[in-house]
Design a protein around this motif. Structure first.
Motif, PDB file in Angstrom:
ATOM      1  N   GLU A 163      -4.225   7.081   0.439  1.00  0.00           N
ATOM      2  CA  GLU A 163      -3.157   6.140   0.120  1.00  0.00           C
ATOM      3  C   GLU A 163      -2.977   6.035  -1.396  1.00  0.00           C
ATOM      4  O   GLU A 163      -3.921   6.217  -2.159  1.00  0.00           O
ATOM      5  CB  GLU A 163      -3.449   4.762   0.720  1.00  0.00           C
ATOM      6  N   ASP A 180       1.979   2.455  -5.540  1.00  0.00           N
ATOM      7  CA  ASP A 180       2.973   2.831  -6.550  1.00  0.00           C
ATOM      8  C   ASP A 180       3.010   1.784  -7.669  1.00  0.00           C
ATOM      9  O   ASP A 180       2.371   0.729  -7.595  1.00  0.00           O
ATOM     10  CB  ASP A 180       4.347   3.071  -5.922  1.00  0.00           C
ATOM     11  N   MET A 227       4.115  -1.776  -6.767  1.00  0.00           N
ATOM     12  CA  MET A 227       3.114  -2.485  -5.990  1.00  0.00           C
ATOM     13  C   MET A 227       1.940  -2.914  -6.873  1.00  0.00           C
ATOM     14  O   MET A 227       1.431  -4.035  -6.757  1.00  0.00           O
ATOM     15  CB  MET A 227       2.608  -1.609  -4.846  1.00  0.00           C
ATOM     16  N   THR A 278       4.086  -2.849   2.265  1.00  0.00           N
ATOM     17  CA  THR A 278       4.977  -1.928   2.966  1.00  0.00           C
ATOM     18  C   THR A 278       4.425  -0.521   2.771  1.00  0.00           C
ATOM     19  O   THR A 278       4.319  -0.052   1.635  1.00  0.00           O
ATOM     20  CB  THR A 278       6.409  -2.012   2.424  1.00  0.00           C
ATOM     21  N   ARG A 279       4.069   0.135   3.867  1.00  0.00           N
ATOM     22  CA  ARG A 279       3.487   1.471   3.762  1.00  0.00           C
ATOM     23  C   ARG A 279       4.505   2.519   4.183  1.00  0.00           C
ATOM     24  O   ARG A 279       5.164   2.376   5.211  1.00  0.00           O
ATOM     25  CB  ARG A 279       2.232   1.593   4.628  1.00  0.00           C
ATOM     26  N   GLN A 280       4.631   3.567   3.373  1.00  0.00           N
ATOM     27  CA  GLN A 280       5.542   4.665   3.675  1.00  0.00           C
ATOM     28  C   GLN A 280       4.736   5.933   3.879  1.00  0.00           C
ATOM     29  O   GLN A 280       3.951   6.328   3.013  1.00  0.00           O
ATOM     30  CB  GLN A 280       6.574   4.858   2.565  1.00  0.00           C
ATOM     31  N   ALA A 324       8.503  12.132   2.132  1.00  0.00           N
ATOM     32  CA  ALA A 324       8.329  10.707   2.416  1.00  0.00           C
ATOM     33  C   ALA A 324       9.271  10.322   3.554  1.00  0.00           C
ATOM     34  O   ALA A 324      10.477  10.504   3.462  1.00  0.00           O
ATOM     35  CB  ALA A 324       8.617   9.884   1.166  1.00  0.00           C
ATOM     36  N   SER A 338      10.773   4.303   6.547  1.00  0.00           N
ATOM     37  CA  SER A 338       9.985   3.407   7.389  1.00  0.00           C
ATOM     38  C   SER A 338      10.643   2.040   7.465  1.00  0.00           C
ATOM     39  O   SER A 338      10.963   1.442   6.436  1.00  0.00           O
ATOM     40  CB  SER A 338       8.562   3.262   6.829  1.00  0.00           C
ATOM     41  N   ARG A 385       5.973  -6.523  10.446  1.00  0.00           N
ATOM     42  CA  ARG A 385       6.120  -6.406   8.994  1.00  0.00           C
ATOM     43  C   ARG A 385       5.059  -7.159   8.217  1.00  0.00           C
ATOM     44  O   ARG A 385       4.782  -6.832   7.078  1.00  0.00           O
ATOM     45  CB  ARG A 385       7.516  -6.875   8.583  1.00  0.00           C
ATOM     46  N   GLY A 415       7.127  -3.320  -3.569  1.00  0.00           N
ATOM     47  CA  GLY A 415       6.489  -2.048  -3.880  1.00  0.00           C
ATOM     48  C   GLY A 415       6.104  -1.287  -2.628  1.00  0.00           C
ATOM     49  O   GLY A 415       6.333  -1.738  -1.502  1.00  0.00           O
ATOM     50  N   LYS A 416       5.510  -0.134  -2.825  1.00  0.00           N
ATOM     51  CA  LYS A 416       5.158   0.746  -1.704  1.00  0.00           C
ATOM     52  C   LYS A 416       3.689   1.152  -1.769  1.00  0.00           C
ATOM     53  O   LYS A 416       3.125   1.354  -2.843  1.00  0.00           O
ATOM     54  CB  LYS A 416       6.010   2.016  -1.745  1.00  0.00           C
ATOM     55  N   TYR A 446       1.951   4.330  -0.424  1.00  0.00           N
ATOM     56  CA  TYR A 446       2.233   5.630   0.173  1.00  0.00           C
ATOM     57  C   TYR A 446       1.009   6.156   0.913  1.00  0.00           C
ATOM     58  O   TYR A 446      -0.108   6.134   0.395  1.00  0.00           O
ATOM     59  CB  TYR A 446       2.646   6.643  -0.902  1.00  0.00           C
TER      60      TYR A 446
END
Length: 285
Positions: free
Chosen positions: A102, A105, A108, A129-131, A138, A141, A148, A181-182, A184
């Motif tokens: 993981e 970003d 985040m 929020t995970r993508q 990518a 999602s 959520r 943010g994300k 990943y």
């Protein structure tokens, strides 16, 4: 050092300590991904703890070279137990939990620091929020509204803890906030590796479903894989990335099929050996 009320405080005081952050990363043979995971939080966390379960590659050396504190431990049987155990090694109460594949970003990372600067209540938890990535792309999602606020990765160990099942969740926190943010999830799996992971996961998931007393259903075997494809492709947005998205949605449907089929396998019981007449040589008298 001065606090927000211009009162002198010592850097070791509880007031300053209360918003320091420990990042806990679970690893086992993660030399290909551990560096980028650590680098994504190296300016976010006050300490990084790598809980390693028997790596035989360069994971430990890489993590140590980047300043992480490595804790060697046996795999306890689930991610939830491993994450709970990791918090026992943390110097700070606020803990950020990551897998080695993981990446936090920049947005985040900034959100995490800003949230802790506000000195949140210990009963509060923060959701991410995970993508996900598929074949180097990518994947869009859009989690179901009911899900959520389930991906909690930042909370105080004084209050929160993980459940110990296959898909661990955080319990005992009272208030939750979704951070901008994300996060990943970037594994760069080949299809062979992805299917191997599905095979392992579906074994554990089928065992849990079977243990819960849920019965196999032919309707679920047919409908749930189809529904999973529809969800990922149309509602979650995989259609936006063309052929890659279609294949991604189909692999997710396959994962659902494997889960349901293995439940059938467990409830069917022991497979009998072939009858003797199937293979016995018939000798004419």
């Amino acid at each position: 050092m001065l606090n927000e009320n211009n009162r002198i405080i010592d850097e070791s005081s509880d007031e300053l300590e209360s918003h320091k952050l420990s990042c806990i990363i679970l690893t086992r043979n993660e030399e290909e991904v551990i560096a980028r995971c650590i680098n994504s939080v190296i300016k976010v966390a006050d300490e990084i703890i790598v809980c390693d379960s028997g790596s035989v590659d360069g994971t430990i050396a890489i993590a140590t070279s980047l300043g992480a504190h490595v804790v060697n431990t046996d795999w306890p049987g689930s991610h939830g137990i491993a994450r709970n155990n990791g918090m026992a090694h943390a110097a700070h109460d606020w803990c950020l939990h990551l897998d080695a594949d993981e990446i936090v970003d920049r947005e985040m990372g900034k959100s995490i620091r800003e949230a802790l600067k506000l000195k949140p209540s210990e009963s509060k938890a923060f959701c991410f929020t995970r993508q996900a990535e598929f074949a180097g792309t990518a994947i869009p999602s859009l989690p179901r509204p009911s899900k959520r606020m389930d991906l909690v990765r930042l909370f105080s160990r004084r209050v929160g803890r993980f459940t110990t099942g296959m898909h661990e969740i955080v319990v005992d926190t009272k208030e939750r906030e979704l951070l901008p943010g994300k996060l990943y999830h970037w594994r760069s799996f080949t299809l062979h590796a992805r299917f191997a992971q599905f095979n392992d996961y579906s074994d554990n998931e089928a065992d849990e479903i079977h243990a819960s007393g849920s019965s196999f259903s032919v309707l679920r075997l047919i409908f749930k894989p189809f529904a999973r494809f529809v969800w990922h492709y149309f509602f979650d947005g995989s259609w936006r990335v063309g052929k890659t998205g279609r294949i991604h949605a189909m692999t997710m449907a396959m994962a659902e099929f494997m889960r349901q089929a293995k439940l059938w396998e467990r409830q069917r019981g022991t497979v009998e050996a072939p009858k003797v007449e199937y293979y016995e040589q018939i000798v004419e008298q």
